[in-house]
Design an enzyme around this catalytic site. Structure first.
Site, PDB file in Angstrom:
ATOM      1  N   PRO A 243       0.842  -1.211   0.000  1.00 23.83           N
ATOM      2  CA  PRO A 243       0.000   0.000   0.000  1.00 23.83           C
ATOM      3  C   PRO A 243       0.875   1.259   0.000  1.00 23.83           C
ATOM      4  CG  PRO A 243      -0.692  -1.554   1.724  1.00 23.83           C
ATOM      5  CD  PRO A 243       0.621  -2.038   1.203  1.00 23.83           C
ATOM      6  N   ASP A 244       0.350   2.348  -0.624  1.00 22.92           N
ATOM      7  CA  ASP A 244       1.132   3.594  -0.540  1.00 22.92           C
ATOM      8  C   ASP A 244       0.797   4.248   0.801  1.00 22.92           C
ATOM      9  OD1 ASP A 244      -0.999   5.657  -2.740  1.00 22.92           O
ATOM     10  OD2 ASP A 244      -1.274   4.931  -0.692  1.00 22.92           O
ATOM     11  N   PHE A 245       1.096   5.531   0.940  1.00 16.23           N
ATOM     12  CA  PHE A 245       0.947   6.170   2.257  1.00 16.23           C
ATOM     13  C   PHE A 245      -0.303   7.031   2.345  1.00 16.23           C
ATOM     14  CE2 PHE A 245       4.947   4.789   3.857  1.00 16.23           C
ATOM     15  CZ  PHE A 245       5.754   4.647   2.734  1.00 16.23           C
ATOM     16  N   ARG A 246      -0.587   7.786   1.238  1.00 16.64           N
ATOM     17  CA  ARG A 246      -1.590   8.844   1.395  1.00 16.64           C
ATOM     18  C   ARG A 246      -2.853   8.666   0.557  1.00 16.64           C
ATOM     19  NH1 ARG A 246       3.529  10.603   1.727  1.00 16.64           N
ATOM     20  NH2 ARG A 246       4.104  11.667   3.660  1.00 16.64           N
TER      21      ARG A 246
ATOM     22  N   GLN B  57      12.059   6.981  -3.712  1.00 20.84           N
ATOM     23  CA  GLN B  57      11.697   7.212  -2.309  1.00 20.84           C
ATOM     24  C   GLN B  57      11.312   5.885  -1.658  1.00 20.84           C
ATOM     25  OE1 GLN B  57       9.199  11.134  -1.979  1.00 20.84           O
ATOM     26  NE2 GLN B  57       8.805  10.263  -4.014  1.00 20.84           N
ATOM     27  N   ASN B  58      11.206   4.830  -2.467  1.00 13.94           N
ATOM     28  CA  ASN B  58      10.738   3.538  -1.973  1.00 13.94           C
ATOM     29  C   ASN B  58      11.886   2.744  -1.362  1.00 13.94           C
ATOM     30  OD1 ASN B  58       8.320   4.336  -3.091  1.00 13.94           O
ATOM     31  ND2 ASN B  58       8.576   3.104  -4.953  1.00 13.94           N
TER      32      ASN B  58
ATOM     33  N   ASP C 105      11.567  -0.709  -1.125  1.00 10.92           N
ATOM     34  CA  ASP C 105      11.281  -2.117  -1.429  1.00 10.92           C
ATOM     35  C   ASP C 105      12.324  -2.764  -2.346  1.00 10.92           C
ATOM     36  OD1 ASP C 105       8.563  -0.795  -3.411  1.00 10.92           O
ATOM     37  OD2 ASP C 105      10.611  -1.208  -4.054  1.00 10.92           O
TER      38      ASP C 105
ATOM     39  N   HIS D 267      15.466   7.270   0.521  1.00 14.21           N
ATOM     40  CA  HIS D 267      14.934   7.053   1.869  1.00 14.21           C
ATOM     41  C   HIS D 267      15.479   5.772   2.472  1.00 14.21           C
ATOM     42  CE1 HIS D 267      11.316   9.877   0.925  1.00 14.21           C
ATOM     43  NE2 HIS D 267      12.463  10.491   0.995  1.00 14.21           N
TER      44      HIS D 267
ATOM     45  N   THR E  47       4.098   9.316  -7.101  1.00 15.38           N
ATOM     46  CA  THR E  47       4.418  10.056  -5.879  1.00 15.38           C
ATOM     47  C   THR E  47       3.540  11.295  -5.743  1.00 15.38           C
ATOM     48  OG1 THR E  47       6.157  11.225  -4.632  1.00 15.38           O
ATOM     49  CG2 THR E  47       6.310  11.294  -7.035  1.00 15.38           C
TER      50      THR E  47
ATOM     51  N   ASN F 236       0.836   9.221 -12.941  1.00 13.95           N
ATOM     52  CA  ASN F 236       0.316   9.170 -11.567  1.00 13.95           C
ATOM     53  C   ASN F 236      -1.206   9.178 -11.596  1.00 13.95           C
ATOM     54  OD1 ASN F 236       1.438   9.155  -8.800  1.00 13.95           O
ATOM     55  ND2 ASN F 236       0.182  10.986  -8.539  1.00 13.95           N
TER      56      ASN F 236
ATOM     57  N   GLU G 295      -3.004  11.010  -9.870  1.00 14.02           N
ATOM     58  CA  GLU G 295      -3.499  12.397  -9.720  1.00 14.02           C
ATOM     59  C   GLU G 295      -2.360  13.345 -10.053  1.00 14.02           C
ATOM     60  OE1 GLU G 295      -4.260  12.647  -5.501  1.00 14.02           O
ATOM     61  OE2 GLU G 295      -2.160  12.191  -5.039  1.00 14.02           O
TER      62      GLU G 295
ATOM     63  N   CYS H  63       0.268   3.599 -12.898  1.00 13.21           N
ATOM     64  CA  CYS H  63       1.632   3.572 -13.448  1.00 13.21           C
ATOM     65  C   CYS H  63       1.743   2.533 -14.541  1.00 13.21           C
ATOM     66  CB  CYS H  63       2.644   3.261 -12.331  1.00 13.21           C
ATOM     67  SG  CYS H  63       2.936   4.631 -11.212  1.00 13.21           S
TER      68      CYS H  63
HETATM   69  N1  APR Z   1      -0.571   4.169 -10.248  1.00 14.02           N
HETATM   70  C1  APR Z   1      -0.322   5.512 -10.293  1.00 14.02           C
HETATM   71  N2  APR Z   1      -0.321   6.312  -9.194  1.00 14.02           N
HETATM   72  C2  APR Z   1      -0.592   5.704  -8.011  1.00 14.02           C
HETATM   73  C3  APR Z   1      -0.876   4.320  -7.887  1.00 14.02           C
HETATM   74  C4  APR Z   1      -0.847   3.550  -9.079  1.00 14.02           C
HETATM   75  N3  APR Z   1      -1.088   2.220  -9.067  1.00 14.02           N
HETATM   76  N4  APR Z   1      -1.103   4.050  -6.561  1.00 14.02           N
HETATM   77  C5  APR Z   1      -0.968   5.216  -5.899  1.00 14.02           C
HETATM   78  N5  APR Z   1      -0.672   6.210  -6.767  1.00 14.02           N
HETATM   79  C6  APR Z   1      -0.363   7.616  -6.477  1.00 14.02           C
HETATM   80  C7  APR Z   1      -1.238   8.259  -5.450  1.00 14.02           C
HETATM   81  O1  APR Z   1      -2.350   8.872  -6.069  1.00 14.02           O
HETATM   82  C8  APR Z   1      -0.288   9.304  -4.856  1.00 14.02           C
HETATM   83  O2  APR Z   1      -0.284  10.492  -5.633  1.00 14.02           O
HETATM   84  O3  APR Z   1       0.945   7.603  -5.945  1.00 14.02           O
HETATM   85  C9  APR Z   1       1.084   8.655  -4.993  1.00 14.02           C
HETATM   86  C10 APR Z   1       1.574   8.051  -3.688  1.00 14.02           C
HETATM   87  O4  APR Z   1       1.818   9.128  -2.803  1.00 14.02           O
HETATM   88  P1  APR Z   1       2.240   8.798  -1.291  1.00 14.02           P
HETATM   89  O5  APR Z   1       1.351   7.741  -0.751  1.00 14.02           O
HETATM   90  O6  APR Z   1       2.349  10.114  -0.588  1.00 14.02           O
HETATM   91  O7  APR Z   1       3.699   8.140  -1.421  1.00 14.02           O
HETATM   92  P2  APR Z   1       5.072   8.899  -1.671  1.00 14.02           P
HETATM   93  O8  APR Z   1       4.865  10.115  -2.545  1.00 14.02           O
HETATM   94  O9  APR Z   1       6.038   7.891  -2.161  1.00 14.02           O
HETATM   95  O10 APR Z   1       5.480   9.367  -0.174  1.00 14.02           O
HETATM   96  C11 APR Z   1       6.743   9.984  -0.019  1.00 14.02           C
HETATM   97  O11 APR Z   1       6.430   9.891   2.377  1.00 14.02           O
HETATM   98  O12 APR Z   1       5.717   8.589   4.134  1.00 14.02           O
HETATM   99  C12 APR Z   1       6.831   9.094   3.514  1.00 14.02           C
HETATM  100  O13 APR Z   1       8.995   8.192   3.413  1.00 14.02           O
HETATM  101  C13 APR Z   1       7.680   7.968   2.990  1.00 14.02           C
HETATM  102  O14 APR Z   1       8.806   7.737   0.853  1.00 14.02           O
HETATM  103  C14 APR Z   1       7.585   8.106   1.477  1.00 14.02           C
HETATM  104  C15 APR Z   1       7.316   9.599   1.304  1.00 14.02           C
END
Ligand code: APR
Length: 280
Positions: free
Chosen positions: A45-48, A118-119, A121, A138, A212, A236, A238, A256
């Site tokens: 899962p992503d973060f936000r 920033q990942n 993994d 990171h 991101t 992305n 958004e 992506c």
């Molecule tokens: N395809 C395209 N975009 C996606 C997908 C997908 N399958 N899944 C999620 N997204 C987008 C989301 O809409 C969002 O804009 O990816 C982005 C993820 O943003 P975050 O969850 O904020 O992750 P990230 O930008 O990597 O966070 C940066 O924050 O918590 C800290 O250190 C942590 O490296 C991380 C940093």
């Protein structure tokens, strides 16, 4: 040398134009910035993202605020929440996505200048991107140290702690500090080489940003270092950061993997991408 692929003012760029400039060798120095959105399709899962993002799922841990789980000052006195979620974040046996494979294809085609991820993994390298083309801004899970006295901690004991969701503690007598993987927490500095690698961004003749929200510095500042007139592509779900503010910005909104497949098709690289992804 100033690359001839700068755009005359007013000309709107699109994915097809970008692809033709890569195909005819005008674009050869692509700088990439990656975030968690590129690995959600791999199962992390992503973060936000609302609801599915990690920060919406931490309510049961009663944190003062979601990011505390990755803040060094919170970890120092309360490491339990981090280890409660570590297993789901830890690479373990994940497969790279088509997007990761596309990055390896850029390297194979000799048009990859550098990747900032920033990942943590490690899927970029698993997909076949050469390690000298990647900066893990990171940090990563490859090693771990006591947060307090910095003593290194054995890998096998760390793997067990992550599996069990139990906090590992420093082995030095009298220390008692919790052990933390070498990922960069909020409140910690990025790897020293970040400042050196940052200098590669103005050399780019294309910047590709994928997955991101561009909410966390200093990585969020990288797209601004691209020279005026040089194309910046965002793939992305958004719009994020200042994308859309420049005439040469191209936003490919959606997943992506979909965006990458469209771009690979325009480049005539679809078979190469599938072959590389299957072999990753
Ligand atoms: N395809 C395209 N975009 C996606 C997908 C997908 N399958 N899944 C999620 N997204 C987008 C989301 O809409 C969002 O804009 O990816 C982005 C993820 O943003 P975050 O969850 O904020 O992750 P990230 O930008 O990597 O966070 C940066 O924050 O918590 C800290 O250190 C942590 O490296 C991380 C940093």
């Amino acid at each position: 040398t100033k690359s001839q692929n700068t755009t005359s003012v007013g000309e709107k760029l699109d994915m097809r134009t970008i692809a033709s400039r890569i195909k005819d060798g005008q674009i050869t120095r692509i700088v990439v910035l990656l975030g968690a959105g590129i690995s959600t399709a791999a199962g992390i899962p992503d973060f936000r993202s609302p609801n599915t993002g990690l920060y919406d799922k931490l309510a049961p841990l009663h944190l003062p605020y979601p990011e505390a789980v990755f803040h060094i000052s919170y970890f120092a006195h309360t490491p339990e929440p981090f280890y409660a979620i570590a297993r789901a974040r830890h690479p373990g046996n994940l497969q790279p996505t088509a997007s990761h494979a596309f990055l390896a294809l850029l390297a194979q085609k000799k048009v990859l200048h550098f990747i900032f991820t920033q990942n943590i993994d490690g899927l970029e390298q698993d997909a076949g991107v050469p390690a000298d083309k990647i900066l893990w801004a990171h940090g990563n899970w490859k090693s771990q140290h006591c947060w307090k006295c910095k003593t290194e901690y054995p890998d096998d004991l760390m793997q067990k702690a992550i599996r069990d969701g139990a906090v590992p503690y420093c082995q030095m007598p009298e220390c008692g500090g919790a052990v933390k993987p070498d990922v960069v927490f909020f409140g910690q500095s990025l790897p020293l080489e970040f400042d050196e690698k940052e200098k590669l961004v103005p050399e780019a003749d294309l910047m590709l940003v994928m997955g991101t929200s561009l909410k966390v510095a200093p990585c969020s500042r990288l797209p601004r270092l691209v020279q005026e007139g040089i194309p910046r592509v965002l793939i992305n779900m958004e719009k994020s950061g200042d994308f859309g503010s420049r005439n040469e910005d191209v936003c490919i909104l959606g997943s992506c993997d979909e965006g990458v497949r469209k771009l690979a098709h325009e480049l005539g690289w679809s078979e190469d991408l599938d072959a590389l992804w299957r072999s990753a």
